[in-house]
Design a protein around this motif. Structure first.
Motif, PDB file in Angstrom:
ATOM      1  N   LEU A  35       0.831  -1.200   0.000  1.00  0.00           N
ATOM      2  CA  LEU A  35       0.000   0.000   0.000  1.00  0.00           C
ATOM      3  C   LEU A  35       0.869   1.255   0.000  1.00  0.00           C
ATOM      4  N   GLY A  36       1.925   1.261   0.824  1.00  0.00           N
ATOM      5  CA  GLY A  36       2.828   2.407   0.862  1.00  0.00           C
ATOM      6  C   GLY A  36       3.566   2.598  -0.449  1.00  0.00           C
ATOM      7  N   ILE A  37       4.027   1.496  -1.054  1.00  0.00           N
ATOM      8  CA  ILE A  37       4.707   1.589  -2.350  1.00  0.00           C
ATOM      9  C   ILE A  37       3.748   2.100  -3.413  1.00  0.00           C
ATOM     10  N   LEU A  38       2.495   1.636  -3.360  1.00  0.00           N
ATOM     11  CA  LEU A  38       1.493   2.081  -4.331  1.00  0.00           C
ATOM     12  C   LEU A  38       1.234   3.584  -4.210  1.00  0.00           C
ATOM     13  N   LEU A  39       1.265   4.110  -3.003  1.00  0.00           N
ATOM     14  CA  LEU A  39       1.094   5.553  -2.810  1.00  0.00           C
ATOM     15  C   LEU A  39       2.195   6.339  -3.505  1.00  0.00           C
ATOM     16  N   VAL A  40       3.408   5.796  -3.513  1.00  0.00           N
ATOM     17  CA  VAL A  40       4.528   6.453  -4.189  1.00  0.00           C
ATOM     18  C   VAL A  40       4.410   6.297  -5.706  1.00  0.00           C
ATOM     19  N   LEU A  41       4.091   5.103  -6.153  1.00  0.00           N
ATOM     20  CA  LEU A  41       4.052   4.831  -7.595  1.00  0.00           C
ATOM     21  C   LEU A  41       2.944   5.603  -8.300  1.00  0.00           C
ATOM     22  N   VAL A 113      10.288   4.988   1.124  1.00  0.00           N
ATOM     23  CA  VAL A 113      10.521   4.752  -0.305  1.00  0.00           C
ATOM     24  C   VAL A 113      10.826   6.062  -1.027  1.00  0.00           C
ATOM     25  N   ARG A 114      10.218   7.155  -0.598  1.00  0.00           N
ATOM     26  CA  ARG A 114      10.476   8.448  -1.236  1.00  0.00           C
ATOM     27  C   ARG A 114      11.926   8.899  -1.041  1.00  0.00           C
ATOM     28  N   GLU A 115      12.610   8.357  -0.047  1.00  0.00           N
ATOM     29  CA  GLU A 115      13.993   8.743   0.214  1.00  0.00           C
ATOM     30  C   GLU A 115      14.989   8.070  -0.728  1.00  0.00           C
ATOM     31  N   VAL A 116      14.540   7.093  -1.510  1.00  0.00           N
ATOM     32  CA  VAL A 116      15.438   6.384  -2.426  1.00  0.00           C
ATOM     33  C   VAL A 116      15.899   7.336  -3.533  1.00  0.00           C
ATOM     34  N   ASP A 117      17.182   7.250  -3.870  1.00  0.00           N
ATOM     35  CA  ASP A 117      17.774   8.084  -4.913  1.00  0.00           C
ATOM     36  C   ASP A 117      17.029   7.872  -6.229  1.00  0.00           C
ATOM     37  N   HIS A 118      16.423   8.935  -6.741  1.00  0.00           N
ATOM     38  CA  HIS A 118      15.652   8.815  -7.978  1.00  0.00           C
ATOM     39  C   HIS A 118      16.554   8.514  -9.175  1.00  0.00           C
ATOM     40  N   GLY A 119      17.844   8.840  -9.053  1.00  0.00           N
ATOM     41  CA  GLY A 119      18.765   8.541 -10.139  1.00  0.00           C
ATOM     42  C   GLY A 119      18.864   7.052 -10.418  1.00  0.00           C
ATOM     43  N   LEU A 120      18.805   6.239  -9.353  1.00  0.00           N
ATOM     44  CA  LEU A 120      18.828   4.791  -9.538  1.00  0.00           C
ATOM     45  C   LEU A 120      17.599   4.309 -10.300  1.00  0.00           C
ATOM     46  N   VAL A 121      16.460   4.881  -9.953  1.00  0.00           N
ATOM     47  CA  VAL A 121      15.218   4.509 -10.642  1.00  0.00           C
ATOM     48  C   VAL A 121      15.320   4.859 -12.122  1.00  0.00           C
ATOM     49  N   GLU A 122      15.810   6.057 -12.424  1.00  0.00           N
ATOM     50  CA  GLU A 122      15.931   6.476 -13.815  1.00  0.00           C
ATOM     51  C   GLU A 122      16.928   5.605 -14.569  1.00  0.00           C
ATOM     52  N   ALA A 123      18.005   5.197 -13.890  1.00  0.00           N
ATOM     53  CA  ALA A 123      19.007   4.356 -14.537  1.00  0.00           C
ATOM     54  C   ALA A 123      18.420   2.996 -14.915  1.00  0.00           C
ATOM     55  N   VAL A 124      17.639   2.411 -14.002  1.00  0.00           N
ATOM     56  CA  VAL A 124      17.026   1.116 -14.294  1.00  0.00           C
ATOM     57  C   VAL A 124      15.996   1.261 -15.412  1.00  0.00           C
ATOM     58  N   GLN A 125      15.255   2.358 -15.403  1.00  0.00           N
ATOM     59  CA  GLN A 125      14.308   2.598 -16.482  1.00  0.00           C
ATOM     60  C   GLN A 125      15.018   2.690 -17.828  1.00  0.00           C
ATOM     61  N   ALA A 126      16.159   3.413 -17.841  1.00  0.00           N
ATOM     62  CA  ALA A 126      16.915   3.580 -19.082  1.00  0.00           C
ATOM     63  C   ALA A 126      17.448   2.256 -19.608  1.00  0.00           C
ATOM     64  N   MET A 127      17.671   1.308 -18.690  1.00  0.00           N
ATOM     65  CA  MET A 127      18.184  -0.002 -19.091  1.00  0.00           C
ATOM     66  C   MET A 127      17.065  -0.999 -19.385  1.00  0.00           C
ATOM     67  N   THR A 133      10.430  -4.658 -11.628  1.00  0.00           N
ATOM     68  CA  THR A 133      11.880  -4.768 -11.439  1.00  0.00           C
ATOM     69  C   THR A 133      12.400  -3.625 -10.586  1.00  0.00           C
ATOM     70  N   ILE A 134      11.899  -2.422 -10.831  1.00  0.00           N
ATOM     71  CA  ILE A 134      12.348  -1.257 -10.062  1.00  0.00           C
ATOM     72  C   ILE A 134      11.953  -1.401  -8.592  1.00  0.00           C
ATOM     73  N   LYS A 232      22.814  -3.982 -13.550  1.00  0.00           N
ATOM     74  CA  LYS A 232      23.015  -5.023 -14.549  1.00  0.00           C
ATOM     75  C   LYS A 232      21.991  -6.137 -14.390  1.00  0.00           C
ATOM     76  N   ALA A 233      21.736  -6.501 -13.116  1.00  0.00           N
ATOM     77  CA  ALA A 233      20.769  -7.571 -12.868  1.00  0.00           C
ATOM     78  C   ALA A 233      19.362  -7.139 -13.272  1.00  0.00           C
ATOM     79  N   ALA A 234      19.079  -5.870 -13.131  1.00  0.00           N
ATOM     80  CA  ALA A 234      17.745  -5.368 -13.435  1.00  0.00           C
ATOM     81  C   ALA A 234      17.514  -5.189 -14.929  1.00  0.00           C
ATOM     82  N   SER A 235      18.593  -5.084 -15.688  1.00  0.00           N
ATOM     83  CA  SER A 235      18.455  -4.811 -17.124  1.00  0.00           C
ATOM     84  C   SER A 235      18.097  -6.056 -17.904  1.00  0.00           C
TER      85      SER A 235
END
Length: 235
Positions: A35-41, A113-127, A133-134, A232-235
């Motif tokens: 539920l908390g993750i869904l609020l962020v997503l 979850v909001r404290e997670v570095d958004h750069g990591l999320v963008e990197a996984v999206q780009a891959m 997976t994210i 790499k594992a996420a790509s």
């Protein structure tokens, strides 16, 4: 009342409290984490942006959190009886405890979850990583220290709620404090229950803080290599 008379009462009360809090925490984590993750997503700019759904979920969580626990127990009596077949006892107390804890824990998860570095999320999206997976490879692992602290806070709150539930026949240390300490003027027994609650809460808080700090230090000292492997594992 002598110690030989107090001991079995306290042992059963401790077990009842741990039983209620343990099951309530498990249900709160299982229900509150997604539920908390869904609020962020679903928030603006989120991976599953849906402003309407986010507002509806947020309002439901806010309303559930705003209800005093004693009122929540009364309001859920019909539902509790349907689930457990009774409104008295430790099994019955788990229902309002869990229902009250799920939105409480969900808001803590959202903050973590909001404290997670958004750069990591963008990197996984780009891959080419998808939303699942994210969540699985980035959001949950990176927020784990904060999630452990959130779980610790929830457990401590549930111990207090379980003591309150004891006032309406749920058993546990709260029930002992009211029935014997207050109604029968066994002041010594009441203060023993207070001391037990204080010790239990202190131990849980210490264990939770230690686990969160250990994970935080491990992540801080590991450097960028683990994150690169994660991408790499996420790509």
């Amino acid at each position: 009342m002598t110690w030989s008379e107090m001991q079995p009462l306290l042992e059963q009360a401790c077990w009842d409290t741990l039983y209620m809090v343990g099951w309530s925490t498990l249900i709160a984590v299982v229900g509150g984490l997604p539920l908390g993750i869904l609020l962020v997503l679903t928030d603006r700019g989120g991976l599953l942006q849906n402003v309407v759904a986010n507002k509806v979920i947020g309002q439901i969580v806010n309303i559930a959190r705003s209800l005093p626990f004693i009122i929540l127990m009364v309001a859920l009596m019909t539902f509790t009886r349907w689930i457990t077949g009774t409104t008295i006892g430790r099994e019955a107390a788990i229902v309002p405890l869990a229902v009250g804890a799920i939105p409480f824990f969900a808001r803590l998860v959202e903050t973590a979850v909001r404290e997670v570095d958004h750069g990591l999320v963008e990197a996984v999206q780009a891959m080419g990583g998808n939303t699942w997976t994210i969540v699985r490879k980035v959001l949950v692992p990176e927020s784990l220290p904060s999630l452990i602290s959130s779980t610790t806070t929830t457990v401590v709150a549930l111990i207090g709620y379980s003591a309150m539930a004891g006032t309406v026949g749920a058993g546990g240390l709260g029930d002992i404090a009211i029935r014997y300490g207050y109604q029968r003027f066994e002041t010594g027994l009441m203060w023993i229950t207070v001391a037990i609650l204080a010790v239990v809460i202190s131990l849980i808080q210490f264990a939770g803080d230690y686990a969160a700090r250990s994970l935080h230090r491990r992540g801080a000292h590991s450097g960028p290599a683990p994150k690169l492997r994660l991408l790499k594992a996420a790509s």
